[in-house]
Structures are given as C-alpha cells and as structure tokens.
Design an enzyme around this catalytic site. Structure first.
Site, PDB file in Angstrom:
ATOM      1  N   LYS A 101      31.160  46.121  33.791  1.00  0.00           N
ATOM      2  CA  LYS A 101      32.442  46.225  33.080  1.00  0.00           C
ATOM      3  C   LYS A 101      32.278  45.901  31.592  1.00  0.00           C
ATOM      4  CE  LYS A 101      34.460  42.986  35.556  1.00  0.00           C
ATOM      5  NZ  LYS A 101      33.385  42.600  36.496  1.00  0.00           N
ATOM      6  N   ARG A 127      42.581  39.754  37.667  1.00  0.00           N
ATOM      7  CA  ARG A 127      41.632  39.456  38.735  1.00  0.00           C
ATOM      8  C   ARG A 127      42.332  38.989  40.004  1.00  0.00           C
ATOM      9  NH1 ARG A 127      36.697  38.237  35.568  1.00  0.00           N
ATOM     10  NH2 ARG A 127      35.017  37.524  36.869  1.00  0.00           N
ATOM     11  N   ARG A 153      19.913  38.990  34.679  1.00  0.00           N
ATOM     12  CA  ARG A 153      20.637  39.156  33.408  1.00  0.00           C
ATOM     13  C   ARG A 153      20.310  38.028  32.429  1.00  0.00           C
ATOM     14  NH1 ARG A 153      27.078  40.106  33.827  1.00  0.00           N
ATOM     15  NH2 ARG A 153      27.177  37.940  34.502  1.00  0.00           N
ATOM     16  N   ARG A 179      31.281  34.000  43.671  1.00  0.00           N
ATOM     17  CA  ARG A 179      32.024  34.961  42.836  1.00  0.00           C
ATOM     18  C   ARG A 179      32.262  36.269  43.593  1.00  0.00           C
ATOM     19  NH1 ARG A 179      27.862  34.821  38.263  1.00  0.00           N
ATOM     20  NH2 ARG A 179      29.063  36.400  37.146  1.00  0.00           N
TER      21      ARG A 179
HETATM   22  P1  AMP Z   1      33.116  37.107  33.912  1.00  0.00           P
HETATM   23  O1  AMP Z   1      32.443  36.963  32.591  1.00  0.00           O
HETATM   24  O2  AMP Z   1      34.175  38.164  33.924  1.00  0.00           O
HETATM   25  O3  AMP Z   1      32.134  37.245  35.046  1.00  0.00           O
HETATM   26  O4  AMP Z   1      33.895  35.736  34.157  1.00  0.00           O
HETATM   27  C1  AMP Z   1      33.201  34.497  34.246  1.00  0.00           C
HETATM   28  C2  AMP Z   1      34.099  33.440  34.859  1.00  0.00           C
HETATM   29  O5  AMP Z   1      35.247  33.233  34.016  1.00  0.00           O
HETATM   30  C3  AMP Z   1      34.695  33.796  36.225  1.00  0.00           C
HETATM   31  O6  AMP Z   1      33.805  33.521  37.284  1.00  0.00           O
HETATM   32  C4  AMP Z   1      35.924  32.886  36.241  1.00  0.00           C
HETATM   33  O7  AMP Z   1      35.578  31.547  36.490  1.00  0.00           O
HETATM   34  C5  AMP Z   1      36.406  32.991  34.801  1.00  0.00           C
HETATM   35  N1  AMP Z   1      37.340  34.129  34.606  1.00  0.00           N
HETATM   36  C6  AMP Z   1      37.104  35.255  33.882  1.00  0.00           C
HETATM   37  N2  AMP Z   1      38.160  36.081  33.931  1.00  0.00           N
HETATM   38  C7  AMP Z   1      39.080  35.468  34.717  1.00  0.00           C
HETATM   39  C8  AMP Z   1      40.370  35.836  35.180  1.00  0.00           C
HETATM   40  N3  AMP Z   1      40.933  36.997  34.837  1.00  0.00           N
HETATM   41  N4  AMP Z   1      41.024  34.961  35.975  1.00  0.00           N
HETATM   42  C9  AMP Z   1      40.481  33.774  36.320  1.00  0.00           C
HETATM   43  N5  AMP Z   1      39.267  33.371  35.946  1.00  0.00           N
HETATM   44  C10 AMP Z   1      38.561  34.205  35.142  1.00  0.00           C
END
Ligand code: AMP
Length: 221
Positions: free
Chosen positions: A22, A97, A136, A178
């Site tokens: 993404k 999310r 990564r 996750r």
């Molecule tokens: P990402 O970089 O999108 O993988 O997000 C890393 C972490 O940030 C996730 O595992 C959550 O802990 C938090 N996070 C990111 N986006 C959201 C969201 N929309 N709602 C809740 N937690 C989020």
C-alpha cells in the site's frame, strides 16, 4: 446530507494486509498525480519518534501489532486534511482499518460534501506477505526502502546514511498478530464499502511496476 461538491478533492483508499504494498503504491500514485499520501502508520511512527502525547500513547500499541483507538486515529486523519485543504486528492494508506473508522470517515466526508471515490484492494498470498515484511528494511535517515532479497547496501543510495534497519513491528510474532487483526477487524471494512462503491481487487504478488500499471488501469487519470 450536503450536496456533492464538484471541486471536491478525490479520496482513494489503498487497502490490503500489512506488506501488500500500500505504502509503495500510494507514494507512486501521489507523485504521479500530485496528490497527498496519508499514511496513518507513517504519521504514528513520526509521533512516536517525536514522543508527542499521541506518540507516547501509540508506541506500545504499535509494538504489539495492535490498533490505535478508532476515535484517535480518525481525528488524526481528518485534522490533517483540515490543515492541508484544497488538495486535488488524497491517497488513504492504512486507513480506515476498522468499520468504526470507515463510519467516522464517512460522517466527516458527508459534512464536507466529499466522498470516497475508489477503493483498491492489493491481494497478496499470506506467505509472501510474511516474507516481504521479514525482509523489509529502511534508511533510518530518509526512509528509502530496501529488501534483503534484492540486497541491502552498506549505506543508503539516496542519502548515504549507514543505518538501514528493520521496523520494530516487522518480527514474526508481531507480524502474525497484525495479520490476525487484519483478517478479524480490517477485512469487514470491505463489506462496509461494498454497497457504496465499486471495490477493485488487484493481484499484487507481482512487481511494483506491474501493480502500478494494474492500478492505473482501474484508476484512470
Ligand atoms: P502500518 O505502517 O500501516 O503497517 O501501521 C503500523 C501500525 O500503526 C499498525 O500496526 C497499528 O498499530 C498502527 N496503525 C496504523 N494505521 C492505523 C489505523 N488506521 N488504525 C489503528 N492503528 C493504526
């Protein structure tokens, strides 16, 4: 409900499991179109690095691979858009999310006379997601991404920084948490949007270029 606003910015949601690509595709699309990429993960990581009140609250939640509370994250996103108004479009990367976040976004958009224009799902096989996340790496200074499968340089090719590291939450225990959260709490968002707009599924096991072209085919300029 407010009438649709003809000069309204476009809102496109890039959807998919952790590791689906993404962020990579949102960055490319944003550059291509002059749109704004809104990555909630990046916003939260910045808040953690700066140890703001939000960052302090989010740090342990993120390290455990869980989700930051819905009301907080929805406010972060809408406040960010309010302070960067009059853009051509926004690429929502990692948000919404949960169904509650989707509802919160919808209420805010309706008040503004805006709407979600498209939702693109990047579909990737689960084992491939795990391999992508485990390998990564990113430059600690400029954020340029690398992967162990294609080689990680001694110093960043973009800025020369020597610290090229894995994200704290890219370890197998947190990755599994996750992915479970994605299946339980995030995929229901697709049902929420199914009656509202056309959801486009893109096979995203392929190369960055191929996924980019497939997105361009469903999201013409
Ligand atoms: P990402 O970089 O999108 O993988 O997000 C890393 C972490 O940030 C996730 O595992 C959550 O802990 C938090 N996070 C990111 N986006 C959201 C969201 N929309 N709602 C809740 N937690 C989020």
């Amino acid at each position: 409900m407010t009438a649709a606003n003809t000069s309204a910015p476009q809102f496109v949601i890039l959807f998919g499991a952790p590791g689906a690509g993404k962020g990579t595709q949102a960055t490319l699309l944003a550059e291509q179109r002059g749109w704004v990429q809104l990555s909630t993960g990046d916003m939260l990581r910045k808040a953690v690095a700066e140890q703001t009140p939000l960052g302090k609250q989010a740090e342990s939640i993120m390290a455990a691979g869980q989700l930051v509370p819905d009301d907080i994250i929805t406010n972060v996103v809408t406040a960010h858009i309010e302070t960067n108004p009059l853009q051509l479009g926004y690429l929502l990367d990692g948000f919404p999310r949960t169904v509650e976040q989707a509802q919160g976004l919808q209420e805010w958009l309706e008040k503004k006379g805006y709407k979600v224009n498209a939702l693109i799902v990047l579909d990737v096989d689960e084992q491939k997601l795990i391999d992508r996340l485990l390998g990564r790496r990113a430059c600690a200074n400029c954020g340029k991404g690398y992967h162990t499968s294609t080689g990680v340089p001694k110093a960043c090719t973009q800025c020369g920084e020597e610290q090229i590291t894995a994200r704290k939450d890219d370890n197998i225990t947190t990755i599994q948490e996750r992915l479970q959260i994605y299946h339980k709490q995030t995929t229901p968002v697709l049902d929420y949007y199914a009656s509202r707009l056309a959801v486009a599924h893109i096979p995203a096991d392929t190369t960055i270029e191929e996924v980019k072209d497939a997105i361009a085919a469903v999201l013409p300029l």
